[in-house]
Design a protein around this motif. Structure first.
Motif, PDB file in Angstrom:
ATOM      1  N   LEU A  81       0.825  -1.208   0.000  1.00 36.44           N
ATOM      2  CA  LEU A  81       0.000   0.000   0.000  1.00 36.44           C
ATOM      3  C   LEU A  81       0.872   1.277   0.000  1.00 36.44           C
ATOM      4  O   LEU A  81       0.566   2.245  -0.715  1.00 36.44           O
ATOM      5  N   GLN A  82       1.978   1.265   0.734  1.00 38.10           N
ATOM      6  CA  GLN A  82       2.882   2.441   0.754  1.00 38.10           C
ATOM      7  C   GLN A  82       3.493   2.702  -0.626  1.00 38.10           C
ATOM      8  O   GLN A  82       3.565   3.839  -1.088  1.00 38.10           O
ATOM      9  N   GLU A  83       3.922   1.619  -1.237  1.00 40.60           N
ATOM     10  CA  GLU A  83       4.506   1.791  -2.581  1.00 40.60           C
ATOM     11  C   GLU A  83       3.467   2.281  -3.572  1.00 40.60           C
ATOM     12  O   GLU A  83       3.760   3.091  -4.460  1.00 40.60           O
ATOM     13  N   PHE A  84       2.238   1.800  -3.415  1.00 42.55           N
ATOM     14  CA  PHE A  84       1.171   2.254  -4.315  1.00 42.55           C
ATOM     15  C   PHE A  84       0.886   3.747  -4.107  1.00 42.55           C
ATOM     16  O   PHE A  84       0.699   4.480  -5.047  1.00 42.55           O
ATOM     17  N   ASN A  85       0.877   4.146  -2.842  1.00 46.42           N
ATOM     18  CA  ASN A  85       0.644   5.586  -2.554  1.00 46.42           C
ATOM     19  C   ASN A  85       1.752   6.456  -3.129  1.00 46.42           C
ATOM     20  O   ASN A  85       1.506   7.545  -3.636  1.00 46.42           O
ATOM     21  N   LYS A  86       3.035   5.971  -3.039  1.00 48.44           N
ATOM     22  CA  LYS A  86       4.140   6.729  -3.630  1.00 48.44           C
ATOM     23  C   LYS A  86       3.978   6.861  -5.136  1.00 48.44           C
ATOM     24  O   LYS A  86       4.258   7.914  -5.728  1.00 48.44           O
ATOM     25  N   ALA A  87       3.508   5.796  -5.750  1.00 48.73           N
ATOM     26  CA  ALA A  87       3.343   5.838  -7.213  1.00 48.73           C
ATOM     27  C   ALA A  87       2.218   6.755  -7.636  1.00 48.73           C
ATOM     28  O   ALA A  87       2.261   7.363  -8.693  1.00 48.73           O
TER      29      ALA A  87
END
Length: 318
Positions: A310-316
């Protein structure tokens, strides 16, 4: 010579400057130099009392003036004789040319007595022609005048030429004085320019550090503003790239995926809470407790993985 015979320092310097411009060679001495050397100034003033404008002593100047007067007198006498001789030579040449004419009789060719009697009149006529020629050269408008008017003008021509010569000499003298004055002013301007340059150099040295500090502060402010502008420009480029990469549909899909991941994380957290309660209840158990611990560890690992996703998705999405 007593010291009381001289003027005050200021008046003496002014008089000495006039003397140097007229009677002594240009010394290019400033007022400061003359005031620092009063004895030398007195010597120049004393010397000026014994010389004329040409630099000669008074006695020698009188003797030279008398000699020039005698030279001019002898020169005038010689010029009169020279003119008469040349005029007579011209008349003799003309007479010789006429004697070669075959129309003249032998008596006309050998009549020297009559030629001698006619010579003064011929000389006078020739001199008159030459005077009129000189007058017309000096005053071309006189060419159309009558002989009487020309004779009157010739009578005054010598006086006019003397006056014009005197004017030329006066103009040369004034030019010489102006040249001397120009040299003095050039020397003065050079000294003033050197003093101004020295003053400017001193001012630059005194105020260089202060000015340099202010300049460094201004340069720092400029660089800070320029850096902020570059950061904003980079952020704009980043936003532009993101807006070009992610369309509205992609953003909606990513939002749905994020919502599902957040829901799964909440479920996992609830399961973890339940597992923690169970662990606290069955903590006293042996093997059963180990099994529950392994199950709890697996649930925790799965929750961490989903949270990372979820964190990586938010960064993207940003």
């Amino acid at each position: 010579m007593a010291s009381g015979d001289f003027c005050s320092p200021g008046e003496g310097v002014e008089i000495l400057q006039q003397v140097c411009s007229k009677q002594l060679p240009p010394c290019n001495l400033s007022e400061e130099d003359l005031l620092k050397n009063p004895h030398f100034s007195k010597l120049l003033l004393s010397l000026a009392q014994h010389v004329d404008e040409s630099g000669l002593s008074v006695t020698l100047a009188k003797e030279q003036a008398q000699a020039w007067k005698e030279v001019r007198l002898h020169k005038t006498t010689w010029l009169r004789s020279e003119i008469l001789q040349r005029v007579i030579q011209e008349l003799l040449v003309d007479y010789y040319v006429k004697t070669q004419d075959t129309n003249l009789t032998y008596e006309d060719k050998k009549d020297f007595v009559r030629m001698r009697a006619r010579l003064p009149l011929e000389v006078e006529e020739q001199l008159k022609k030459k005077c009129f020629t000189l007058l017309c050269y000096h005053d071309p408008d006189s060419d159309s005048d009558s002989e009487t008017l020309k004779a009157a003008k010739v009578w005054k021509l010598a006086e006019i030429l003397v006056g014009e010569r005197q004017q030329c000499q006066d103009a040369k003298s004034q030019q010489k004085e102006q040249m001397v004055l120009l040299e003095k002013k050039s020397a003065t301007y050079s000294q003033v320019l050197l003093r101004c340059l020295a003053l400017l150099q001193r001012l630059l040295q005194e105020h260089r550090l202060k000015t340099q500090s202010e300049l460094d502060h201004i340069n720092a402010q400029y660089l800070e503003i320029k850096c902020s502008a570059m950061i904003l420009k980079l952020r704009m480029e980043e936003l532009k790239i993101l807006s070009d990469t992610y369309t509205t549909k992609k953003v909606e899909v990513h939002r749905l995926i994020r919502d599902r991941l957040e829901g799964a994380i909440r479920l996992q957290e609830q399961d973890m809470e339940k597992s923690r309660q169970v662990l606290s209840t069955y903590e006293v158990l042996g093997e059963e407790f180990d099994r529950l611990v392994k199950e709890y560890t697996q649930l925790k690992q799965a929750t961490e993985n989903k949270r990372w996703a979820l964190q990586e998705f938010n960064k993207a999405c940003q």
